[in-house]
Design a protein around this motif. Structure first.
Motif, PDB file in Angstrom:
ATOM      1  N   UNK A 242      42.390  38.361  36.718  1.00 21.05           N
ATOM      2  CA  UNK A 242      42.862  37.766  35.716  1.00 21.05           C
ATOM      3  C   UNK A 242      43.946  37.991  34.979  1.00 21.05           C
ATOM      4  N   UNK A 243      44.440  37.565  33.901  1.00 23.05           N
ATOM      5  CA  UNK A 243      45.524  37.773  33.656  1.00 23.05           C
ATOM      6  C   UNK A 243      46.203  38.015  31.687  1.00 23.05           C
ATOM      7  N   UNK A 244      47.061  38.494  31.719  1.00 17.29           N
ATOM      8  CA  UNK A 244      46.960  37.496  29.924  1.00 17.29           C
ATOM      9  C   UNK A 244      47.213  36.245  29.721  1.00 17.29           C
ATOM     10  N   UNK A 245      45.908  35.588  28.896  1.00 16.49           N
ATOM     11  CA  UNK A 245      46.013  34.269  28.454  1.00 16.49           C
ATOM     12  C   UNK A 245      47.621  33.708  28.334  1.00 16.49           C
ATOM     13  N   UNK A 246      47.977  34.152  27.252  1.00 15.78           N
ATOM     14  CA  UNK A 246      48.974  34.065  26.490  1.00 15.78           C
ATOM     15  C   UNK A 246      50.620  34.110  27.124  1.00 15.78           C
ATOM     16  N   UNK A 247      50.232  34.641  28.399  1.00 22.03           N
ATOM     17  CA  UNK A 247      51.651  34.946  28.772  1.00 22.03           C
ATOM     18  C   UNK A 247      51.517  33.433  30.037  1.00 22.03           C
ATOM     19  N   UNK A 248      53.285  32.865  29.782  1.00 20.71           N
ATOM     20  CA  UNK A 248      53.508  31.616  30.564  1.00 20.71           C
ATOM     21  C   UNK A 248      53.013  31.135  31.661  1.00 20.71           C
ATOM     22  N   UNK A 249      52.821  32.325  32.445  1.00 19.84           N
ATOM     23  CA  UNK A 249      52.850  31.708  34.091  1.00 19.84           C
ATOM     24  C   UNK A 249      51.430  32.340  34.501  1.00 19.84           C
ATOM     25  N   UNK A 250      50.305  32.596  33.347  1.00 19.93           N
ATOM     26  CA  UNK A 250      48.655  32.942  34.016  1.00 19.93           C
ATOM     27  C   UNK A 250      48.357  31.506  34.711  1.00 19.93           C
ATOM     28  N   UNK A 251      48.442  30.390  33.976  1.00 20.57           N
ATOM     29  CA  UNK A 251      48.299  29.964  34.919  1.00 20.57           C
ATOM     30  C   UNK A 251      47.562  29.105  35.808  1.00 20.57           C
ATOM     31  N   UNK A 252      49.295  29.605  36.282  1.00 19.65           N
ATOM     32  CA  UNK A 252      50.325  29.614  37.870  1.00 19.65           C
ATOM     33  C   UNK A 252      49.176  31.118  38.510  1.00 19.65           C
ATOM     34  N   UNK A 253      49.385  31.689  37.861  1.00 23.76           N
ATOM     35  CA  UNK A 253      48.493  33.013  38.713  1.00 23.76           C
ATOM     36  C   UNK A 253      47.261  32.846  39.200  1.00 23.76           C
ATOM     37  N   UNK A 254      45.999  32.839  38.241  1.00 21.43           N
ATOM     38  CA  UNK A 254      45.215  32.050  38.632  1.00 21.43           C
ATOM     39  C   UNK A 254      44.460  31.223  39.873  1.00 21.43           C
ATOM     40  N   UNK A 255      45.782  30.103  39.812  1.00 21.85           N
ATOM     41  CA  UNK A 255      45.603  29.321  41.005  1.00 21.85           C
ATOM     42  C   UNK A 255      46.199  29.521  42.001  1.00 21.85           C
ATOM     43  N   UNK A 256      47.083  30.539  41.958  1.00 23.93           N
ATOM     44  CA  UNK A 256      47.705  31.695  43.261  1.00 23.93           C
ATOM     45  C   UNK A 256      46.290  32.360  43.709  1.00 23.93           C
ATOM     46  N   UNK A 257      45.515  33.552  43.142  1.00 21.74           N
ATOM     47  CA  UNK A 257      44.928  33.945  43.359  1.00 21.74           C
ATOM     48  C   UNK A 257      43.813  33.436  43.382  1.00 21.74           C
ATOM     49  N   UNK A 258      43.509  32.626  43.163  1.00 16.45           N
ATOM     50  CA  UNK A 258      41.616  31.624  42.729  1.00 16.45           C
ATOM     51  C   UNK A 258      42.126  30.925  44.888  1.00 16.45           C
ATOM     52  N   UNK A 259      42.816  30.488  44.678  1.00 13.95           N
ATOM     53  CA  UNK A 259      43.524  29.710  46.455  1.00 13.95           C
ATOM     54  C   UNK A 259      42.978  30.522  47.255  1.00 13.95           C
ATOM     55  N   UNK A 260      43.654  32.044  47.316  1.00 13.82           N
ATOM     56  CA  UNK A 260      42.929  32.870  48.003  1.00 13.82           C
ATOM     57  C   UNK A 260      41.700  32.585  48.330  1.00 13.82           C
ATOM     58  N   UNK A 261      41.196  33.366  47.274  1.00 12.23           N
ATOM     59  CA  UNK A 261      39.787  33.642  47.680  1.00 12.23           C
ATOM     60  C   UNK A 261      38.792  32.308  47.904  1.00 12.23           C
ATOM     61  N   UNK A 262      39.328  30.979  46.883  1.00 10.96           N
ATOM     62  CA  UNK A 262      38.977  29.818  48.215  1.00 10.96           C
ATOM     63  C   UNK A 262      38.386  29.823  49.845  1.00 10.96           C
ATOM     64  N   UNK A 263      40.020  29.521  49.993  1.00 10.02           N
ATOM     65  CA  UNK A 263      40.620  30.095  51.846  1.00 10.02           C
ATOM     66  C   UNK A 263      39.549  31.308  52.163  1.00 10.02           C
ATOM     67  N   UNK A 264      39.482  31.728  52.296  1.00  8.20           N
ATOM     68  CA  UNK A 264      38.126  32.593  52.386  1.00  8.20           C
ATOM     69  C   UNK A 264      36.748  33.026  52.313  1.00  8.20           C
ATOM     70  N   UNK A 265      36.722  32.148  51.648  1.00  4.48           N
ATOM     71  CA  UNK A 265      34.855  32.114  50.453  1.00  4.48           C
ATOM     72  C   UNK A 265      34.638  33.186  50.205  1.00  4.48           C
ATOM     73  N   UNK A 266      35.520  34.297  49.608  1.00  2.82           N
ATOM     74  CA  UNK A 266      34.871  35.385  48.887  1.00  2.82           C
ATOM     75  C   UNK A 266      34.222  34.809  47.718  1.00  2.82           C
ATOM     76  N   UNK A 267      32.877  35.639  47.401  1.00  2.00           N
ATOM     77  CA  UNK A 267      32.729  36.015  46.376  1.00  2.00           C
ATOM     78  C   UNK A 267      34.020  36.287  45.097  1.00  2.00           C
ATOM     79  N   UNK A 268      33.627  35.917  43.977  1.00  2.00           N
ATOM     80  CA  UNK A 268      34.310  36.635  42.643  1.00  2.00           C
ATOM     81  C   UNK A 268      33.783  36.301  41.492  1.00  2.00           C
ATOM     82  N   UNK A 269      34.508  36.586  40.399  1.00  3.70           N
ATOM     83  CA  UNK A 269      34.484  36.927  38.818  1.00  3.70           C
ATOM     84  C   UNK A 269      34.576  37.191  38.358  1.00  3.70           C
ATOM     85  N   UNK A 270      35.633  35.871  37.501  1.00  2.00           N
ATOM     86  CA  UNK A 270      36.229  36.289  36.900  1.00  2.00           C
ATOM     87  C   UNK A 270      36.564  37.376  35.549  1.00  2.00           C
TER      88      UNK A 270
END
Length: 370
Positions: free
Chosen positions: A289-317
């Motif tokens: 996760x990241x602090x929701x009020x930071x301007x780059x948070x949405x991009x950070x979540x996208x970048x992290x989840x992109x890796x998890x999607x690619x490798x088909x890993x289990x996750x919990x936000x």
């Protein structure tokens, strides 16, 4: 164990009040299949919830156990599987329940290993037949390295050299886990165990482990908040917050973090697992996760989840509708919470704020619904 054969997506529950049925129903309605549940913020019957007293464990507190089972029942009714994740063990009281002090006793005294094993034997005996249970996460974010001379995010060679000295001692995390798993298997032969890496479940901290555990029903978990300097609450207080993507301090030096750097870092436990013959289906990103009020948070979540999607890993936000801290509650959007949120906390009342899908939540929500 077959629950974990396909990628599972879920959320963390670190609430101060035991979640009600509506809470779990809402998480399931979003598409989650599991919840990582911590109980250490709930009001305990004695000093420490379920443990009684982390200074000297003498058996489960029955009133606390009854509360936990009621919460598991609610999750089960919602169709969610649960991973139980203590924040405290005997000799390792969670710092926020310990006056803000890091409790290192577990990593200094073998008697606390024995008490921790007794606790998990008791808890597994009590919970193993519950239909909601999907795994036991033996301890959240252990850090036996913290007080023993190994810098956080040290290079791989330094980690291995440190472990060569500590192996067989009280800071030997794999050996500690092995003792707990052996105690659990005395009463529960089937429930998977989930093991956090050291140094607060850092994604680079499995690197010094010479081998996985022998138990075949083992999951290996890391947490992802790096670069912490940019994703965390202190960054919001800076006159000029570190940006993501952008430069930020990490491991004692200035680094640029972007999608590529996130990928490189998150692939470290994958490299370890591949080298050890651990299937990708046994890897979990138990928090991110990241602090929701930071301007780059949405991009950070996208970048992290992109890796998890690619490798088909289990996750919990981290985290779902937390009633004790709003920093990573993405359904609240990017605005500050009103005073009534904090007032309800002071009065011990339920969180009064409505939740809704927001831009901040979209990267997670889109994947939950896939």
């Amino acid at each position: 164990m077959d629950f974990w054969d396909a990628p599972r997506k879920g959320g963390n529950s670190f609430n101060r009040l035991p979640p009600d049925q509506a809470y779990f129903d809402a998480l399931a309605d979003y598409g989650a299949t599991w919840v990582r549940l911590s109980y250490d913020k709930w009001a305990p019957a004695k000093r420490d919830f379920l443990l009684g007293d982390a200074d000297h464990y003498q058996g489960l507190v029955e009133a606390d156990l009854a509360t936990l089972v009621q919460v598991l029942d609610r999750a089960h009714r919602a169709g969610l599987k649960v991973v139980v994740a203590p924040l405290s063990l005997p000799g390792m009281r969670w710092s926020q329940n310990n006056g803000g002090a890091f409790d290192d006793r577990l990593w200094q005294q073998r008697r606390y290993w024995m008490q921790a094993a007794a606790f998990w034997r008791d808890l597994a005996k009590a919970l193993h037949a519950h239909p909601a249970i999907a795994a036991y996460n033996l301890i959240n974010e252990p850090a036996p390295e913290k007080m023993a001379g190994l810098p956080e995010h040290a290079d791989a060679l330094a980690m291995r050299q440190w472990y060569a000295v500590q192996q067989g001692g009280t800071r030997d995390l794999p050996a500690f886990y092995q003792q707990l798993v052996a105690a659990i298997r005395e009463v529960d032969g089937g429930t998977p165990v989930m093991l956090d890496a050291g140094w607060y479940a850092a994604a680079d901290a499995f690197g010094y482990w010479p081998a996985p555990l022998e138990d075949a029903r083992t999951l290996y978990s890391v947490h992802m908040y790096e670069p912490y300097g940019a994703t965390s609450a202190p960054n919001l207080l800076r006159a000029q917050p570190y940006a993501y993507p952008g430069g930020t301090p990490f491991a004692g030096r200035w680094q640029r973090w972007d999608a590529r750097r996130v990928r490189d870092y998150l692939e470290r436990p994958l490299h370890w697992a591949d080298a050890m013959g651990v299937p990708r289906s046994r890897l979990v990103v138990g928090e991110f996760g990241c602090m929701r009020r930071l301007p780059g948070c949405v991009q950070y979540l996208e970048d992290v989840l992109g890796v998890l999607d690619e490798h088909r890993l289990h996750w919990a936000f981290y985290s779902f509708r937390e009633d004790a801290w709003d920093g990573m509650d993405y359904e609240l959007g990017k605005a500050k919470v009103p005073w009534r949120y904090w007032q309800a906390m002071e009065q011990g009342k339920p969180d009064p704020l409505p939740r809704q899908a927001t831009e901040a939540f979209e990267p997670i929500l889109r994947r939950l619904r896939q």
